[in-house]
Motif scaffolding. Structure first.
Motif: not given
Length: 123
Positions: A6-10, A20-21, A71-79, A118-119
């Motif tokens: 998420s986080g894509g845009g124009l 974010s993933c 990445r934040d392994n506690a949140l299972n998220t990569v940025y 999409l970016v």
């Protein structure tokens, strides 16, 4: 196993976006994670990767100095922080899980691709 990007845009050229993933289904703190992108009419290409700890990172030459993976392994998220965006950065961005702990730029080393985000960078 699911990855949700998420986080894509124009955005205008020179602007910034943060992708974010989020991974669900199990923890991935022992796996490297990566970002790839597919521009219109082109093959999917490597953008950035982070080792299991996030200490070791790797970038494509085209984004080096502009993009930062974390990445934040506690949140299972990569940025993916993307600065100084250019029109040639326009693409669908995907995150993937590496079958291993260390960084890699090979698409075949990654899997569990999500739908992407999409970016679009306007000039």
């Amino acid at each position: 196993v699911q990855l949700q990007a998420s986080g894509g845009g124009l955005v205008q050229a020179g602007g910034s976006l943060r992708l974010s993933c989020a991974a669900s289904g199990r923890t991935f703190s022992s796996n490297a994670m990566g970002w790839f992108r597919r521009a219109p009419g082109k093959e999917r290409e490597f953008v950035a990767a982070a080792s299991w700890s996030g200490v070791s990172t790797s970038y494509a030459d085209s984004v080096k100095g502009r993009f930062t993976i974390s990445r934040d392994n506690a949140l299972n998220t990569v940025y993916l922080q993307m600065n100084s965006l250019k029109p040639e950065d326009t693409a669908v961005y995907y995150c993937g899980i590496r079958r291993g702990a260390d960084v890699s730029s090979a698409e075949t080393d990654f899997g569990s691709w999500g739908q992407g985000t999409l970016v679009t960078v306007s000039s």
